[in-house]
Design a protein around this motif. Structure first.
Motif, mmCIF file in Angstrom:
data_model
loop_
_atom_site.group_PDB
_atom_site.id
_atom_site.type_symbol
_atom_site.label_atom_id
_atom_site.label_comp_id
_atom_site.label_asym_id
_atom_site.label_seq_id
_atom_site.Cartn_x
_atom_site.Cartn_y
_atom_site.Cartn_z
ATOM 1 N N GLU A 111 0.828 -1.203 0.000
ATOM 2 C CA GLU A 111 0.000 0.000 0.000
ATOM 3 C C GLU A 111 0.867 1.261 0.000
ATOM 4 O OE1 GLU A 111 -3.677 1.913 2.648
ATOM 5 O OE2 GLU A 111 -2.845 -0.072 3.139
ATOM 6 N N LEU A 112 1.945 1.249 0.760
ATOM 7 C CA LEU A 112 2.878 2.388 0.788
ATOM 8 C C LEU A 112 3.537 2.592 -0.567
ATOM 9 C CD1 LEU A 112 4.666 2.057 4.256
ATOM 10 C CD2 LEU A 112 3.546 4.106 3.382
ATOM 11 N N ASP A 113 3.941 1.503 -1.207
ATOM 12 C CA ASP A 113 4.604 1.606 -2.516
ATOM 13 C C ASP A 113 3.663 2.197 -3.563
ATOM 14 O OD1 ASP A 113 6.950 0.585 -1.515
ATOM 15 O OD2 ASP A 113 6.559 -1.477 -2.159
ATOM 16 N N THR A 114 2.408 1.752 -3.534
ATOM 17 C CA THR A 114 1.416 2.269 -4.488
ATOM 18 C C THR A 114 1.183 3.762 -4.277
ATOM 19 O OG1 THR A 114 0.303 0.124 -4.578
ATOM 20 C CG2 THR A 114 -0.947 2.045 -5.307
ATOM 21 N N LEU A 115 1.044 4.140 -3.002
ATOM 22 C CA LEU A 115 0.807 5.546 -2.687
ATOM 23 C C LEU A 115 2.030 6.400 -3.038
ATOM 24 C CD1 LEU A 115 -1.066 7.660 -1.501
ATOM 25 C CD2 LEU A 115 -0.228 7.031 0.787
ATOM 26 N N LYS A 116 3.213 5.852 -2.820
ATOM 27 C CA LYS A 116 4.441 6.585 -3.147
ATOM 28 C C LYS A 116 4.519 6.889 -4.638
ATOM 29 C CE LYS A 116 8.416 4.435 -3.054
ATOM 30 N NZ LYS A 116 9.657 3.782 -2.545
ATOM 31 N N GLU A 117 4.160 5.920 -5.475
ATOM 32 C CA GLU A 117 4.204 6.128 -6.916
ATOM 33 C C GLU A 117 3.223 7.234 -7.341
ATOM 34 O OE1 GLU A 117 6.428 4.838 -8.990
ATOM 35 O OE2 GLU A 117 7.292 3.937 -7.169
ATOM 36 N N LYS A 118 2.067 7.291 -6.693
ATOM 37 C CA LYS A 118 1.103 8.345 -7.004
ATOM 38 C C LYS A 118 1.631 9.714 -6.579
ATOM 39 C CE LYS A 118 -3.039 5.432 -6.629
ATOM 40 N NZ LYS A 118 -4.301 5.187 -5.887
ATOM 41 N N LEU A 119 2.237 9.764 -5.393
ATOM 42 C CA LEU A 119 2.749 11.034 -4.881
ATOM 43 C C LEU A 119 3.923 11.547 -5.711
ATOM 44 C CD1 LEU A 119 2.615 10.297 -1.038
ATOM 45 C CD2 LEU A 119 1.223 11.948 -2.291
ATOM 46 N N LYS A 120 4.669 10.669 -6.279
ATOM 47 C CA LYS A 120 5.779 11.082 -7.148
ATOM 48 C C LYS A 120 5.280 11.937 -8.310
ATOM 49 C CE LYS A 120 9.137 7.304 -6.604
ATOM 50 N NZ LYS A 120 9.802 6.182 -7.312
ATOM 51 N N VAL A 121 4.091 11.605 -8.759
ATOM 52 C CA VAL A 121 3.534 12.285 -9.939
ATOM 53 C C VAL A 121 2.732 13.525 -9.545
ATOM 54 C CG1 VAL A 121 1.996 12.013 -11.927
ATOM 55 C CG2 VAL A 121 3.440 10.098 -11.178
ATOM 56 N N THR A 122 2.042 13.468 -8.416
ATOM 57 C CA THR A 122 1.066 14.511 -8.088
ATOM 58 C C THR A 122 1.504 15.516 -7.029
ATOM 59 O OG1 THR A 122 0.032 13.075 -6.415
ATOM 60 C CG2 THR A 122 -0.819 12.948 -8.683
ATOM 61 N N ASP A 123 2.527 15.198 -6.241
ATOM 62 C CA ASP A 123 2.883 16.057 -5.112
ATOM 63 C C ASP A 123 4.321 16.546 -5.243
ATOM 64 O OD1 ASP A 123 3.482 17.196 -2.641
ATOM 65 O OD2 ASP A 123 2.197 15.825 -1.546
ATOM 66 N N PRO A 124 4.542 17.812 -5.626
ATOM 67 C CA PRO A 124 5.902 18.353 -5.792
ATOM 68 C C PRO A 124 6.716 18.318 -4.486
ATOM 69 C CG PRO A 124 4.286 19.790 -6.827
ATOM 70 C CD PRO A 124 3.514 18.790 -6.026
ATOM 71 N N ASP A 125 6.050 18.598 -3.367
ATOM 72 C CA ASP A 125 6.761 18.579 -2.080
ATOM 73 C C ASP A 125 7.287 17.170 -1.773
ATOM 74 O OD1 ASP A 125 6.301 21.259 -1.654
ATOM 75 O OD2 ASP A 125 4.456 20.911 -0.505
ATOM 76 N N PHE A 126 6.459 16.193 -2.075
ATOM 77 C CA PHE A 126 6.882 14.810 -1.845
ATOM 78 C C PHE A 126 8.042 14.444 -2.763
ATOM 79 C CE2 PHE A 126 6.710 10.222 -2.453
ATOM 80 C CZ PHE A 126 6.619 9.769 -1.148
ATOM 81 N N GLN A 127 7.980 14.920 -4.012
ATOM 82 C CA GLN A 127 9.057 14.651 -4.950
ATOM 83 C C GLN A 127 10.382 15.230 -4.441
ATOM 84 O OE1 GLN A 127 7.922 16.165 -8.794
ATOM 85 N NE2 GLN A 127 5.928 15.180 -8.740
ATOM 86 N N GLU A 128 10.325 16.447 -3.914
ATOM 87 C CA GLU A 128 11.529 17.086 -3.390
ATOM 88 C C GLU A 128 12.067 16.323 -2.172
ATOM 89 O OE1 GLU A 128 12.948 21.431 -1.585
ATOM 90 O OE2 GLU A 128 10.950 21.180 -2.474
ATOM 91 N N ASP A 129 11.145 15.922 -1.298
ATOM 92 C CA ASP A 129 11.543 15.172 -0.108
ATOM 93 C C ASP A 129 12.150 13.832 -0.506
ATOM 94 O OD1 ASP A 129 11.730 14.767 2.702
ATOM 95 O OD2 ASP A 129 9.981 13.453 2.610
ATOM 96 N N LEU A 130 11.565 13.196 -1.499
ATOM 97 C CA LEU A 130 12.066 11.904 -1.976
ATOM 98 C C LEU A 130 13.466 12.050 -2.567
ATOM 99 C CD1 LEU A 130 11.312 8.932 -2.340
ATOM 100 C CD2 LEU A 130 10.413 9.519 -4.597
#
Length: 292
Positions: A111-130
């Motif tokens: 579930e975390l992996d699926t959500l992470k892949e979505k956030l990579k595309v939709t959330d710029p803050d998450f992308q920067e943190d990643l």
């Protein structure tokens, strides 16, 4: 959605802690179960052995000892069976609990992996943190590799020191005999051991130089105190200024053995410091790899 990810991540972290304690409990119950099973099998074999006797059984029955012996053995077997049943129940229960936690971890990780892949595309803050976390992972991997290389070099030094000390111990023993006897044969053996020790020392010097180089590659501010490293270098320098001098006396052999012992202790101390640092870095890396 980022908040959801953090919530799941914290839940995942708690599950990992539960898995650790559950695994420890499972391993302990497994040991107890195997011990109880071994005791039961022994008691069972003792009873079967008594029941299988023929003439001896008859004779002991006649004199009244066999029945008592068999009764005692069966009582021990009953106790062993009760203990086996109890430990078996605990073993199976802890195994099921561990399996349940592992299954829950696998599901949550997916579930975390699926959500992470979505956030990579939709959330710029998450992308920067990643991106920051990925850079941290790369740095940690590099630091762990450097420490591993230093540890390997240090282990070679310890092996070389041990081998050299063994040769010097032999020479020292022969030098003791040489003090009380005037034997050409003992002299010959003694100098043969000294020659072997010198060969080891030449090889050891190269190992130490490699160790010093690997230690320079390590981030000393985080792993090793500069003052301690300087102290180790002074030990090296003093040692190699006089190690290849006159070997003719027992005192010289013992002095150089003492120098090697000091060096061995110092390298062991540094190795422990490096190993502790590596464990810390590996733990940090595993956490990053699990969560990001």
């Amino acid at each position: 959605m980022n908040h959801t990810y953090e919530t799941l991540r914290l839940k995942f972290e708690r599950l990992l802690k539960k898995k650790k304690s559950a695994n420890e409990r499972f391993q302990l119950n497994e040991i107890r179960y195997n011990e109880a099973k071994a005791v039961f099998q022994k008691e069972k074999a003792d009873v079967e052995k008594l029941e299988a006797q023929s003439l001896t059984t008859f004779l002991r029955t006649v004199i009244g000892t066999q029945d008592k012996k068999l009764y005692e053995e069966k009582q021990e077997q009953i106790k062993a069976k009760l203990n086996l049943d109890e430990t078996s129940a605990l073993y199976l229960e802890s195994r099921d609990e561990l399996s349940r936690i592992v299954k829950e971890i696998d599901q949550l990780k997916a579930e975390l992996d699926t959500l992470k892949e979505k956030l990579k595309v939709t959330d710029p803050d998450f992308q920067e943190d990643l991106s920051r976390k990925e850079e941290q992972q790369l740095q940690l991997e590099s630091d762990i590799q450097e420490i591993s290389e230093a540890l390997n070099a240090g282990q070679s030094v310890l092996s070389g020191l041990k081998s050299t000390l063994e040769k010097l111990d032999s020479a020292d023993s022969l030098a003791t005999w040489d003090m009380f006897t005037d034997s050409f044969l003992i002299d010959m053996f003694k100098y043969d051991k000294i020659d072997q020790a010198e060969e080891e020392l030449f090889y050891l010097e190269g190992l130490i130089e490699r160790y010093k180089k690997e230690l320079k590659d390590v981030d000393l501010q985080n792993v090793l105190d500069y003052e301690n490293l300087s102290q180790m270098r002074r030990v090296f320098d003093v040692f190699f200024d006089n190690i290849f001098s006159d070997w003719s006396t027992k005192d010289t052999i013992q002095r150089n053995k003492a120098n090697l012992d000091t060096l061995y202790i110092e390298v062991e101390r540094i190795q422990k410091h490096l190993q502790d640092s590596k464990v810390t870095l590996v733990k940090q890396l595993e956490e990053l790899q699990l969560y990001y």
